[in-house]
Design a protein around this motif. Structure first.
Motif, mmCIF file in Angstrom:
data_model
loop_
_atom_site.group_PDB
_atom_site.id
_atom_site.type_symbol
_atom_site.label_atom_id
_atom_site.label_comp_id
_atom_site.label_asym_id
_atom_site.label_seq_id
_atom_site.Cartn_x
_atom_site.Cartn_y
_atom_site.Cartn_z
ATOM 1 N N ILE A 198 0.859 -1.187 0.000
ATOM 2 C CA ILE A 198 0.000 0.000 0.000
ATOM 3 C C ILE A 198 0.894 1.235 0.000
ATOM 4 C CG2 ILE A 198 -1.839 1.249 1.175
ATOM 5 C CD1 ILE A 198 -2.632 -1.513 0.049
ATOM 6 N N LYS A 199 0.745 2.072 -1.038
ATOM 7 C CA LYS A 199 1.656 3.204 -1.225
ATOM 8 C C LYS A 199 1.018 4.560 -0.935
ATOM 9 C CE LYS A 199 4.433 0.873 -4.781
ATOM 10 N NZ LYS A 199 3.735 -0.421 -4.695
ATOM 11 N N SER A 200 -0.303 4.644 -0.998
ATOM 12 C CA SER A 200 -0.969 5.933 -0.844
ATOM 13 C C SER A 200 -0.896 6.434 0.601
ATOM 14 C CB SER A 200 -2.442 5.822 -1.260
ATOM 15 O OG SER A 200 -3.146 6.994 -0.914
ATOM 16 N N ASN A 201 -0.218 7.558 0.795
ATOM 17 C CA ASN A 201 -0.136 8.137 2.135
ATOM 18 C C ASN A 201 -1.494 8.618 2.614
ATOM 19 O OD1 ASN A 201 2.645 7.739 2.522
ATOM 20 N ND2 ASN A 201 3.145 9.610 1.397
ATOM 21 N N LYS A 202 -2.337 9.068 1.676
ATOM 22 C CA LYS A 202 -3.676 9.517 2.065
ATOM 23 C C LYS A 202 -4.500 8.354 2.617
ATOM 24 C CE LYS A 202 -4.186 13.511 -1.002
ATOM 25 N NZ LYS A 202 -4.992 14.114 -2.109
ATOM 26 N N VAL A 203 -4.424 7.211 1.964
ATOM 27 C CA VAL A 203 -5.164 6.034 2.429
ATOM 28 C C VAL A 203 -4.625 5.565 3.774
ATOM 29 C CG1 VAL A 203 -5.679 3.607 1.960
ATOM 30 C CG2 VAL A 203 -5.844 5.305 0.123
ATOM 31 N N LEU A 204 -3.325 5.490 3.893
ATOM 32 C CA LEU A 204 -2.717 5.047 5.154
ATOM 33 C C LEU A 204 -3.040 6.017 6.288
ATOM 34 C CD1 LEU A 204 0.723 3.873 3.748
ATOM 35 C CD2 LEU A 204 -1.058 2.405 4.709
ATOM 36 N N SER A 205 -3.044 7.302 5.995
ATOM 37 C CA SER A 205 -3.387 8.301 7.011
ATOM 38 C C SER A 205 -4.832 8.143 7.470
ATOM 39 C CB SER A 205 -3.163 9.709 6.456
ATOM 40 O OG SER A 205 -3.572 10.691 7.382
ATOM 41 N N ALA A 206 -5.741 7.871 6.513
ATOM 42 C CA ALA A 206 -7.148 7.671 6.879
ATOM 43 C C ALA A 206 -7.303 6.447 7.767
ATOM 44 C CB ALA A 206 -8.000 7.530 5.616
ATOM 45 N N ILE A 207 -6.601 5.373 7.440
ATOM 46 C CA ILE A 207 -6.670 4.159 8.255
ATOM 47 C C ILE A 207 -6.095 4.417 9.647
ATOM 48 C CG2 ILE A 207 -5.704 1.821 8.493
ATOM 49 C CD1 ILE A 207 -6.080 1.543 5.457
ATOM 50 N N GLU A 208 -5.060 5.234 9.707
ATOM 51 C CA GLU A 208 -4.472 5.560 10.999
ATOM 52 C C GLU A 208 -5.423 6.411 11.843
ATOM 53 O OE1 GLU A 208 -0.256 7.275 12.799
ATOM 54 O OE2 GLU A 208 -0.679 7.455 10.668
ATOM 55 N N ARG A 209 -6.183 7.280 11.209
ATOM 56 C CA ARG A 209 -7.061 8.193 11.936
ATOM 57 C C ARG A 209 -8.350 7.525 12.419
ATOM 58 N NH1 ARG A 209 -7.962 13.204 8.131
ATOM 59 N NH2 ARG A 209 -9.403 13.758 9.821
ATOM 60 N N ILE A 210 -8.812 6.486 11.719
ATOM 61 C CA ILE A 210 -10.080 5.843 12.093
ATOM 62 C C ILE A 210 -9.799 4.678 13.049
ATOM 63 C CG2 ILE A 210 -12.056 4.521 11.253
ATOM 64 C CD1 ILE A 210 -12.176 7.486 10.535
ATOM 65 N N PRO A 211 -10.365 4.701 14.247
ATOM 66 C CA PRO A 211 -10.124 3.635 15.233
ATOM 67 C C PRO A 211 -10.901 2.359 14.890
ATOM 68 C CG PRO A 211 -11.692 5.214 16.127
ATOM 69 C CD PRO A 211 -11.254 5.750 14.784
ATOM 70 N N ARG A 212 -10.219 1.375 14.307
ATOM 71 C CA ARG A 212 -10.906 0.142 13.897
ATOM 72 C C ARG A 212 -11.546 -0.566 15.091
ATOM 73 N NH1 ARG A 212 -9.344 -5.504 12.142
ATOM 74 N NH2 ARG A 212 -10.723 -6.038 10.399
ATOM 75 N N ASN A 213 -10.964 -0.389 16.282
ATOM 76 C CA ASN A 213 -11.519 -1.041 17.470
ATOM 77 C C ASN A 213 -12.942 -0.562 17.771
ATOM 78 O OD1 ASN A 213 -9.826 1.396 18.173
ATOM 79 N ND2 ASN A 213 -10.889 1.127 20.118
#
Length: 226
Positions: free
Chosen positions: A30-45
């Motif tokens: 996964i290369k998109s920093n925008k996608v990775l940032s969104a995943i980091e910001r949303i609490p999957r728990n």
């Protein structure tokens, strides 16, 4: 300063697990920093049942209510990256589930429209999304296979359930130049699905086969719940 209490330790452990997941997704391609940032910001728990809270940042699917699942983080990241979402776009999601994918998309686009056939899932998803102050998501109970013609055309469509064949009704709701990501059953191979990216052109549809996946089936109609 003394050691933190159990809640602080749990939060710290959760953040460490989240960072580990982001690193794993990068290693997975996964290369998109925008996608990775969104995943980091949303609490999957916040989107998994309490019994699975400790597995929230493991890279695998988990069961949720109504016999459904929250997708593997890599698959969420991969599908989102391949969707190529822009911040002015209108996106349709078919299959709200826990609301996790919609939450990720909401950080990347102008508005998300999401359809769910289970009232229980939609109710719980709406509560989670409101708690997280995500207000650019509109949901409804309905038959996802029919899409949302009143809001069409869409810049992007993402289907989070396995379709038996290419869903042409949804293709018709794409703008020219629009992209749809959808898992499609592999003919003659029960329980096998191929993730497909469709791009609508002036003259038809371009198809690109991506990776093998496994999703719950796309079922027509609104679910009858007991």
């Amino acid at each position: 300063m003394g050691a933190g209490g159990p809640e602080e330790e749990e939060t710290s452990a959760g953040e460490a697990a989240k960072i580990s997941l982001i690193m794993e997704l990068r290693r997975g391609g996964i290369k998109s920093n925008k996608v990775l940032s969104a995943i980091e910001r949303i609490p999957r728990n916040a989107f998994v049942p309490g019994a699975f809270a400790k597995q929230a940042y493991d890279d695998h699917a988990l069961p949720i209510e109504c016999g459904q699942t929250i997708s593997q983080p890599f698959v969420v990241a991969y599908m989102t990256e391949k969707l190529q979402v822009g911040d002015r776009m209108k996106v349709l999601e078919v299959g709200t589930g826990s609301g996790y994918q919609a939450a990720i998309l909401s950080l990347l686009c102008r508005r998300v429209y999401t359809i769910e056939r289970y009232r229980t899932l939609m109710r719980d998803a709406v509560n989670r999304l409101e708690t997280l102050n995500l207000h650019n998501i509109t949901g409804k109970i309905g038959d996802g296979a029919l899409g949302w013609p009143e809001q069409a055309p869409f810049d992007r469509i993402i289907v989070t359930a396995g379709a038996p064949e290419l869903p042409l009704t949804l293709v018709d709701q794409l703008k020219v130049g629009g992209i749809m990501i959808v898992p499609v059953d592999v003919p003659g191979r029960p329980r096998e699905q191929q993730l497909v990216r469709l791009t609508r052109t002036e003259t038809g549809v371009e198809r690109e086969d991506l990776i093998p996946v496994r999703f719950v089936p796309l079922v027509e109609g609104i679910a009858r719940e007991t």
